[in-house]
Design a protein around this motif. Structure first.
Motif, mmCIF file in Angstrom:
data_model
loop_
_atom_site.group_PDB
_atom_site.id
_atom_site.type_symbol
_atom_site.label_atom_id
_atom_site.label_comp_id
_atom_site.label_asym_id
_atom_site.label_seq_id
_atom_site.Cartn_x
_atom_site.Cartn_y
_atom_site.Cartn_z
ATOM 1 N N UNK A 197 0.821 -1.209 0.000
ATOM 2 C CA UNK A 197 0.000 0.000 0.000
ATOM 3 C C UNK A 197 0.856 1.261 0.000
ATOM 4 N N UNK A 198 1.887 1.282 0.832
ATOM 5 C CA UNK A 198 2.765 2.453 0.891
ATOM 6 C C UNK A 198 3.496 2.637 -0.436
ATOM 7 N N UNK A 199 4.035 1.539 -0.987
ATOM 8 C CA UNK A 199 4.787 1.632 -2.240
ATOM 9 C C UNK A 199 3.896 2.103 -3.391
ATOM 10 N N UNK A 205 1.341 9.072 -6.048
ATOM 11 C CA UNK A 205 1.695 10.465 -5.786
ATOM 12 C C UNK A 205 2.727 10.970 -6.798
ATOM 13 N N UNK A 206 3.718 10.135 -7.107
ATOM 14 C CA UNK A 206 4.716 10.537 -8.086
ATOM 15 C C UNK A 206 4.137 10.731 -9.471
ATOM 16 N N UNK A 207 3.232 9.840 -9.870
ATOM 17 C CA UNK A 207 2.592 9.975 -11.180
ATOM 18 C C UNK A 207 1.791 11.266 -11.282
ATOM 19 N N UNK A 208 0.998 11.536 -10.251
ATOM 20 C CA UNK A 208 0.168 12.748 -10.282
ATOM 21 C C UNK A 208 1.047 14.001 -10.259
ATOM 22 N N UNK A 209 2.148 13.961 -9.511
ATOM 23 C CA UNK A 209 3.073 15.102 -9.484
ATOM 24 C C UNK A 209 3.655 15.350 -10.876
ATOM 25 N N UNK A 210 4.095 14.271 -11.532
ATOM 26 C CA UNK A 210 4.636 14.418 -12.878
ATOM 27 C C UNK A 210 3.601 14.916 -13.869
ATOM 28 N N UNK A 325 -3.297 16.315 -6.820
ATOM 29 C CA UNK A 325 -2.017 16.303 -6.106
ATOM 30 C C UNK A 325 -2.185 16.791 -4.674
ATOM 31 N N UNK A 326 -2.911 17.899 -4.485
ATOM 32 C CA UNK A 326 -3.137 18.422 -3.141
ATOM 33 C C UNK A 326 -3.903 17.415 -2.282
ATOM 34 N N UNK A 327 -4.836 16.690 -2.892
ATOM 35 C CA UNK A 327 -5.603 15.688 -2.157
ATOM 36 C C UNK A 327 -4.709 14.549 -1.686
ATOM 37 N N UNK A 328 -3.816 14.081 -2.556
ATOM 38 C CA UNK A 328 -2.927 12.986 -2.169
ATOM 39 C C UNK A 328 -1.960 13.414 -1.068
#
Length: 362
Positions: A197-199, A205-210, A325-328
């Motif tokens: 779950x963490x991974x 999060x990384x995908x949405x940031x990109x 992104x802000x939600x995550x």
């Protein structure tokens, strides 16, 4: 002399005169041990599930097979029309994964696992929503042809029936009887699922940031080639990775919540994270995905980079990605601090088991 007196004065027989020695009264510790062992055996004895569980299991399997067949026809259509690519491979992998997961969840339901019923309920409801959006032409992937639409409808009917059967009174009573002994996952499984779950959540999060960075770059650049490259890359990430990571982040989160002491709806921070995750998924499917498709269509049509419809779509996409992104980030903060307290459901559960409730509250 009365009969009672004669009886009281009758000599006791023993080994010396050939009699049977009187049975010694059982010690209180022995009686308690036998009573405790009997109680444990009764608690461990399997409780036969009601017939509604079997019917719900069958309905879930039928609906899942129909949905998978619909997805297979979509993949075949992509291959026939020559548009198959990396996204098609991702669809095939996701189809296989969902087939295995739904079979596993259905088996957990039959074993009396509460979290199995929770997962089946959530994903059946999501399937109803997404299939309805696809039939209405509002979803991220419209249904192709009458055959796929018929399969989608065929999956809707048993889904509704199965969802109703999961919560009839006989099933509720059976789950209440067996779930306290079987709702928890093992410690080893908890660590494994929590690690996944963490991974997966970090990857999401990384995908949405990109994608947020690329959407801003596409909305601000005046170079048509750079803008097209940004939107094509976003489409690729959206088709292959974004849906898969968000879905598996939700699955593993539900298992960790429903299968451990935290519960899925017993603590406000877990409940808020659950509903917020669902909202971000719907945002990605019904808004961001649609905007990415529209942006690539406008780029292919040669729309100007600035001052036109493509400009508006680009900024709307950047704003939606920022909200996701802000939600995550907010959900990550909630997971770290674990604020608030028990929900009404959690307080009711703690009232029935005060010692367990106090320990969980700490």
């Amino acid at each position: 002399m009365s009969t009672t007196d004669r009886t009281d004065q009758r000599p006791a027989t023993g080994p010396a005169d050939g009699g049977t020695p009187p049975a010694a009264p059982a010690a209180p510790e022995a009686r308690r041990a036998r009573t405790g062992a009997a109680a444990k055996a009764a608690a461990a004895a399997p409780v036969r599930p009601p017939a509604a569980v079997g019917w719900a299991y069958a309905m879930v399997i039928v609906a899942t097979l129909a949905a998978i067949a619909s997805n297979v026809f979509e993949i075949a259509h992509q291959v026939e029309t020559g548009v198959a690519g990396a996204a098609t491979t991702g669809d095939l992998a996701l189809t296989i994964a969902f087939c295995a997961l739904f079979g596993f969840f259905a088996e957990m339901l039959r074993a009396g696992r509460q979290w199995g019923r929770v997962l089946l309920t959530i994903f059946t409801a999501l399937g109803l929503v997404f299939t309805g959006l696809g039939l209405a032409g509002l979803g991220g992937r419209p249904l192709v042809g009458p055959l796929q639409a018929s399969l989608a409808v065929a999956s809707l009917i048993p889904s509704v029936v199965g969802l109703v059967l999961l919560f009839v009174p006989s099933v509720n009573a059976w789950m209440a009887e067996v779930r306290e002994n079987s709702r928890m996952i093992t410690q080893r499984m908890r660590k494994l699922v929590l690690t996944c779950h963490v991974a997966i959540s970090v990857g999401w999060l990384g995908l949405v940031t990109g994608m947020f960075a690329m959407s801003v770059a596409g909305a601000t650049t005046g170079d048509a080639e750079q803008q097209a490259a940004m939107y094509r890359t976003m489409s690729l990430l959206d088709e292959i990775f974004l849906g898969m990571t968000s879905m598996f982040a939700l699955i593993t989160g539900i298992v960790v919540g429903a299968g451990t002491k935290w519960g899925l709806l017993r603590r406000r921070w877990v409940s808020v994270k659950f509903w917020w995750t669902m909202g971000v998924m719907v945002l990605g499917f019904s808004v961001i995905h649609q905007l990415i498709l529209k942006a690539n269509e406008l780029v292919a049509a040669g729309a100007p980079t600035r001052g036109g419809e493509l400009d508006s779509v680009g900024w709307a996409m950047a704003a939606s990605a920022f909200v996701a992104l802000a939600s995550l980030v907010a959900m990550t903060t909630i997971s770290t601090y674990k604020p608030w307290g028990l929900t009404k459901r959690g307080r009711a559960a703690a009232a029935h088991t005060p010692r367990a409730g106090a320990a969980a509250g700490r």
